[in-house]
Design a protein around this motif. Structure first.
Motif, short mmCIF file in Angstrom:
data_model
loop_
_atom_site.label_atom_id
_atom_site.label_comp_id
_atom_site.label_asym_id
_atom_site.label_seq_id
_atom_site.Cartn_x
_atom_site.Cartn_y
_atom_site.Cartn_z
N TRP A 1 1.60 -33.26 -9.44
CA TRP A 1 2.06 -32.06 -9.85
C TRP A 1 0.93 -31.92 -11.03
O TRP A 1 0.58 -30.92 -11.23
CB TRP A 1 3.27 -32.17 -10.30
CG TRP A 1 4.21 -31.74 -9.14
CD1 TRP A 1 4.39 -31.31 -8.30
CD2 TRP A 1 5.32 -33.29 -8.94
NE1 TRP A 1 5.40 -31.57 -6.99
CE2 TRP A 1 5.55 -32.95 -7.59
CE3 TRP A 1 5.48 -33.96 -9.63
CZ2 TRP A 1 7.09 -33.48 -7.21
CZ3 TRP A 1 6.92 -34.96 -9.00
CH2 TRP A 1 7.00 -34.61 -8.18
N ASN B 1 1.41 -32.09 -14.14
CA ASN B 1 2.07 -31.87 -15.26
C ASN B 1 3.04 -32.71 -15.83
O ASN B 1 3.42 -33.95 -15.83
CB ASN B 1 3.78 -31.29 -14.51
CG ASN B 1 4.17 -29.77 -15.44
OD1 ASN B 1 3.92 -30.49 -16.43
ND2 ASN B 1 5.39 -29.61 -14.79
N VAL C 1 6.77 -33.00 -17.06
CA VAL C 1 7.70 -33.99 -15.70
C VAL C 1 7.75 -35.54 -16.15
O VAL C 1 8.46 -35.98 -16.15
CB VAL C 1 7.36 -33.83 -13.76
CG1 VAL C 1 8.13 -34.62 -12.96
CG2 VAL C 1 7.74 -31.86 -14.16
#
Length: 115
Positions: free
Chosen positions: A58, A60, A63
């Motif tokens: 992801w 990200n 996370v």
């Protein structure tokens, strides 16, 4: 006082201890605590790997940081749970009975030494 008189104490041949009341041996208790510790700690390393995989999938960082943050208290919790002993039974003696036969330090007369 035993219920059958003084000659039949608990654990004697006339009044054996029931096996259902017997505690697990120290080795069994230790083995169970080690098993609990290892079960909790097994999740820490895969959580770190999963955080790296999640970042790769992801992209990200939040996370991944969340997964890592959830894995941080695992060693602490594992140690606390593994060091926990079985609950104390009501028949075990208490270490503090609430009584004190000795007077408090403040209530004693001060000693004077004459030179």
């Amino acid at each position: 006082m035993a219920r059958y008189g003084a000659s039949h104490e608990e654990g004697s041949p006339g009044n054996p201890v029931l096996i259902t009341e017997a505690e697990a041996s120290f080795e069994d208790q230790h083995r169970a605590r080690v098993r609990k510790y290892l079960t909790i700690m097994v999740f820490r390393f895969p959580a770190l790997i999963f955080a790296a995989i999640a970042y790769g999938i992801w992209a990200n960082p939040w996370v991944s940081m969340g997964i890592i943050a959830l894995s941080i208290p695992l060693p602490w919790a594992a140690v606390l749970i593994a060091n926990d002993r079985p609950p104390r039974r009501a028949s075990e003696p208490s270490r503090y009975d609430g009584r004190s036969d000795a007077p408090a330090l403040e209530s004693q007369r001060p000693y004077t030494i004459d030179g």
